[in-house]
Design a protein around this motif. Structure first.
Motif, PDB file in Angstrom:
ATOM      1  N   VAL A  83       0.844  -1.205   0.000  1.00  0.00           N
ATOM      2  CA  VAL A  83       0.000   0.000   0.000  1.00  0.00           C
ATOM      3  C   VAL A  83       0.879   1.254   0.000  1.00  0.00           C
ATOM      4  O   VAL A  83       0.617   2.203  -0.741  1.00  0.00           O
ATOM      5  CB  VAL A  83      -0.958  -0.003   1.217  1.00  0.00           C
ATOM      6  CG1 VAL A  83      -1.636   1.342   1.398  1.00  0.00           C
ATOM      7  CG2 VAL A  83      -2.003  -1.105   1.042  1.00  0.00           C
ATOM      8  N   ALA A  84       1.942   1.259   0.795  1.00  0.00           N
ATOM      9  CA  ALA A  84       2.845   2.405   0.871  1.00  0.00           C
ATOM     10  C   ALA A  84       3.511   2.687  -0.476  1.00  0.00           C
ATOM     11  O   ALA A  84       3.823   3.840  -0.789  1.00  0.00           O
ATOM     12  CB  ALA A  84       3.902   2.177   1.945  1.00  0.00           C
ATOM     13  N   ARG A  85       3.707   1.639  -1.268  1.00  0.00           N
ATOM     14  CA  ARG A  85       4.331   1.791  -2.592  1.00  0.00           C
ATOM     15  C   ARG A  85       3.309   2.061  -3.690  1.00  0.00           C
ATOM     16  O   ARG A  85       3.678   2.178  -4.857  1.00  0.00           O
ATOM     17  CB  ARG A  85       5.117   0.518  -2.940  1.00  0.00           C
ATOM     18  CG  ARG A  85       6.322   0.321  -2.041  1.00  0.00           C
ATOM     19  CD  ARG A  85       7.006  -1.007  -2.259  1.00  0.00           C
ATOM     20  NE  ARG A  85       7.295  -1.288  -3.657  1.00  0.00           N
ATOM     21  CZ  ARG A  85       7.544  -2.498  -4.136  1.00  0.00           C
ATOM     22  NH1 ARG A  85       7.555  -3.544  -3.325  1.00  0.00           N
ATOM     23  NH2 ARG A  85       7.792  -2.681  -5.421  1.00  0.00           N
ATOM     24  N   GLY A  86       2.017   2.107  -3.331  1.00  0.00           N
ATOM     25  CA  GLY A  86       0.982   2.353  -4.323  1.00  0.00           C
ATOM     26  C   GLY A  86       0.625   1.128  -5.139  1.00  0.00           C
ATOM     27  O   GLY A  86       0.126   1.224  -6.260  1.00  0.00           O
ATOM     28  N   VAL A  87       0.858  -0.049  -4.565  1.00  0.00           N
ATOM     29  CA  VAL A  87       0.573  -1.319  -5.234  1.00  0.00           C
ATOM     30  C   VAL A  87      -0.671  -1.925  -4.598  1.00  0.00           C
ATOM     31  O   VAL A  87      -0.797  -1.957  -3.378  1.00  0.00           O
ATOM     32  CB  VAL A  87       1.769  -2.295  -5.098  1.00  0.00           C
ATOM     33  CG1 VAL A  87       1.445  -3.654  -5.691  1.00  0.00           C
ATOM     34  CG2 VAL A  87       3.016  -1.702  -5.726  1.00  0.00           C
ATOM     35  N   LYS A  88      -1.587  -2.402  -5.443  1.00  0.00           N
ATOM     36  CA  LYS A  88      -2.797  -3.055  -4.931  1.00  0.00           C
ATOM     37  C   LYS A  88      -2.499  -4.525  -4.665  1.00  0.00           C
ATOM     38  O   LYS A  88      -1.646  -5.126  -5.307  1.00  0.00           O
ATOM     39  CB  LYS A  88      -3.927  -2.939  -5.945  1.00  0.00           C
ATOM     40  CG  LYS A  88      -4.409  -1.525  -6.150  1.00  0.00           C
ATOM     41  CD  LYS A  88      -5.491  -1.483  -7.213  1.00  0.00           C
ATOM     42  CE  LYS A  88      -5.901  -0.041  -7.476  1.00  0.00           C
ATOM     43  NZ  LYS A  88      -6.757   0.075  -8.634  1.00  0.00           N
ATOM     44  N   LEU A  89      -3.248  -5.096  -3.731  1.00  0.00           N
ATOM     45  CA  LEU A  89      -3.127  -6.516  -3.403  1.00  0.00           C
ATOM     46  C   LEU A  89      -4.454  -7.178  -3.724  1.00  0.00           C
ATOM     47  O   LEU A  89      -5.499  -6.770  -3.227  1.00  0.00           O
ATOM     48  CB  LEU A  89      -2.777  -6.707  -1.924  1.00  0.00           C
ATOM     49  CG  LEU A  89      -2.706  -8.146  -1.413  1.00  0.00           C
ATOM     50  CD1 LEU A  89      -1.662  -8.955  -2.181  1.00  0.00           C
ATOM     51  CD2 LEU A  89      -2.385  -8.161   0.080  1.00  0.00           C
ATOM     52  N   LYS A  90      -4.382  -8.201  -4.560  1.00  0.00           N
ATOM     53  CA  LYS A  90      -5.587  -8.933  -4.955  1.00  0.00           C
ATOM     54  C   LYS A  90      -5.495 -10.348  -4.397  1.00  0.00           C
ATOM     55  O   LYS A  90      -4.562 -11.084  -4.688  1.00  0.00           O
ATOM     56  CB  LYS A  90      -5.705  -8.949  -6.480  1.00  0.00           C
ATOM     57  CG  LYS A  90      -7.008  -9.479  -7.009  1.00  0.00           C
ATOM     58  CD  LYS A  90      -7.087  -9.271  -8.521  1.00  0.00           C
ATOM     59  CE  LYS A  90      -8.417  -9.753  -9.051  1.00  0.00           C
ATOM     60  NZ  LYS A  90      -8.522  -9.554 -10.498  1.00  0.00           N
ATOM     61  N   LEU A  91      -6.470 -10.706  -3.562  1.00  0.00           N
ATOM     62  CA  LEU A  91      -6.545 -12.041  -2.960  1.00  0.00           C
ATOM     63  C   LEU A  91      -7.640 -12.801  -3.683  1.00  0.00           C
ATOM     64  O   LEU A  91      -8.821 -12.571  -3.429  1.00  0.00           O
ATOM     65  CB  LEU A  91      -6.863 -11.930  -1.470  1.00  0.00           C
ATOM     66  CG  LEU A  91      -5.962 -10.995  -0.667  1.00  0.00           C
ATOM     67  CD1 LEU A  91      -6.540 -10.733   0.709  1.00  0.00           C
ATOM     68  CD2 LEU A  91      -4.572 -11.562  -0.581  1.00  0.00           C
ATOM     69  N   GLY A  92      -7.242 -13.684  -4.579  1.00  0.00           N
ATOM     70  CA  GLY A  92      -8.254 -14.339  -5.407  1.00  0.00           C
ATOM     71  C   GLY A  92      -8.896 -13.281  -6.290  1.00  0.00           C
ATOM     72  O   GLY A  92      -8.220 -12.536  -6.967  1.00  0.00           O
ATOM     73  N   ALA A  93     -10.215 -13.195  -6.242  1.00  0.00           N
ATOM     74  CA  ALA A  93     -10.925 -12.219  -7.064  1.00  0.00           C
ATOM     75  C   ALA A  93     -11.164 -10.900  -6.325  1.00  0.00           C
ATOM     76  O   ALA A  93     -11.721  -9.969  -6.898  1.00  0.00           O
ATOM     77  CB  ALA A  93     -12.256 -12.809  -7.520  1.00  0.00           C
ATOM     78  N   SER A  94     -10.769 -10.794  -5.061  1.00  0.00           N
ATOM     79  CA  SER A  94     -11.049  -9.600  -4.258  1.00  0.00           C
ATOM     80  C   SER A  94      -9.824  -8.715  -4.116  1.00  0.00           C
ATOM     81  O   SER A  94      -8.736  -9.194  -3.797  1.00  0.00           O
ATOM     82  CB  SER A  94     -11.501  -9.998  -2.854  1.00  0.00           C
ATOM     83  OG  SER A  94     -12.624 -10.833  -2.911  1.00  0.00           O
ATOM     84  N   ILE A  95     -10.028  -7.426  -4.334  1.00  0.00           N
ATOM     85  CA  ILE A  95      -8.957  -6.454  -4.123  1.00  0.00           C
ATOM     86  C   ILE A  95      -8.997  -6.024  -2.661  1.00  0.00           C
ATOM     87  O   ILE A  95     -10.048  -5.661  -2.136  1.00  0.00           O
ATOM     88  CB  ILE A  95      -9.136  -5.211  -5.032  1.00  0.00           C
ATOM     89  CG1 ILE A  95      -8.999  -5.581  -6.504  1.00  0.00           C
ATOM     90  CG2 ILE A  95      -8.149  -4.118  -4.650  1.00  0.00           C
ATOM     91  CD1 ILE A  95      -7.588  -5.668  -7.016  1.00  0.00           C
ATOM     92  N   TYR A  96      -7.843  -6.063  -2.006  1.00  0.00           N
ATOM     93  CA  TYR A  96      -7.742  -5.626  -0.615  1.00  0.00           C
ATOM     94  C   TYR A  96      -7.725  -4.093  -0.597  1.00  0.00           C
ATOM     95  O   TYR A  96      -6.891  -3.467  -1.237  1.00  0.00           O
ATOM     96  CB  TYR A  96      -6.477  -6.197   0.020  1.00  0.00           C
ATOM     97  CG  TYR A  96      -6.089  -5.536   1.322  1.00  0.00           C
ATOM     98  CD1 TYR A  96      -6.935  -5.571   2.421  1.00  0.00           C
ATOM     99  CD2 TYR A  96      -4.874  -4.870   1.451  1.00  0.00           C
ATOM    100  CE1 TYR A  96      -6.578  -4.974   3.620  1.00  0.00           C
ATOM    101  CE2 TYR A  96      -4.504  -4.279   2.640  1.00  0.00           C
ATOM    102  CZ  TYR A  96      -5.366  -4.323   3.714  1.00  0.00           C
ATOM    103  OH  TYR A  96      -5.014  -3.725   4.898  1.00  0.00           O
TER     104      TYR A  96
END
Length: 189
Positions: A83-96
């Protein structure tokens, strides 16, 4: 999108995770993997490469949170760094989404379950090993040399004509193995 997949043992296969990542839109050449490494170990080459590959605006995709981390602190640390780097995290089909209180709570619950599952696996393994040990089935790692070879190695060393490195080469073992053999108690006959 950058994908990451992991399996804990060499006997497991990454094919299902790779397929899931590709179905989620990750190109096959953008999937980083770790094979035979536990999620409890934070130092994983594939994960390090995946984290190094993502840039601001990218999305790191994992099939399930337990593939990324097996502890709440590790999961939190990785997610916060992304998050601090501006990167999204996707767990399966859901975006954190850390800004969404429900999303944050759901992430923490998933991380807690991943940690709990890892703890259960370790507990079952220890119990199984204790049972096997009690039955005499688990004796630890067996010596590289047979009793006869150990006796001959000790005899040769006792003559003073052979250096440790010579014995290691003659018996096709490492120097530490020679030292362990020499230090091991001779069984009473």
């Amino acid at each position: 999108m950058i994908g990451y997949a992991r399996c804990s043992t060499d006997k497991q296969d990454l094919a299902a995770q790779r397929a899931a990542l590709q179905e989620l839109g990750v190109a096959a050449d953008r999937i980083y993997t770790d094979h035979g490494l536990t999620g409890a170990n934070r130092s994983r080459p594939g994960l390090d490469q995946a984290l190094a590959a993502v840039r601001s605006g990218d999305t790191l995709v994992v099939p399930k949170l337990d593939r990324l981390a097996r502890s709440v602190p590790d999961a939190r640390s990785i997610a916060d760094a992304l998050v601090a780097r501006g990167v999204k995290l996707k767990l399966g089909a859901s975006i954190y989404d850390p800004a969404d209180p429900m999303g944050k709570m759901f992430f923490n619950i998933l991380a807690t379950f991943a940690e709990f599952e890892g703890d259960l696996i370790r507990l079952r393994t220890r119990e199984g090993m204790a049972i096997a040990r009690a039955r005499g089935k688990l004796k630890g790692k067996q010596p590289k040399l047979s009793e006869k070879q150990q006796k001959e190695l000790r005899r040769m060393h006792g003559t003073g004509e052979y250096a440790i490195s010579d014995l290691a080469e003659l018996f096709s073992v490492s120097r530490p193995t020679v030292y362990r053999t020499l230090n091991r108690q001779v069984p009473a006959t």
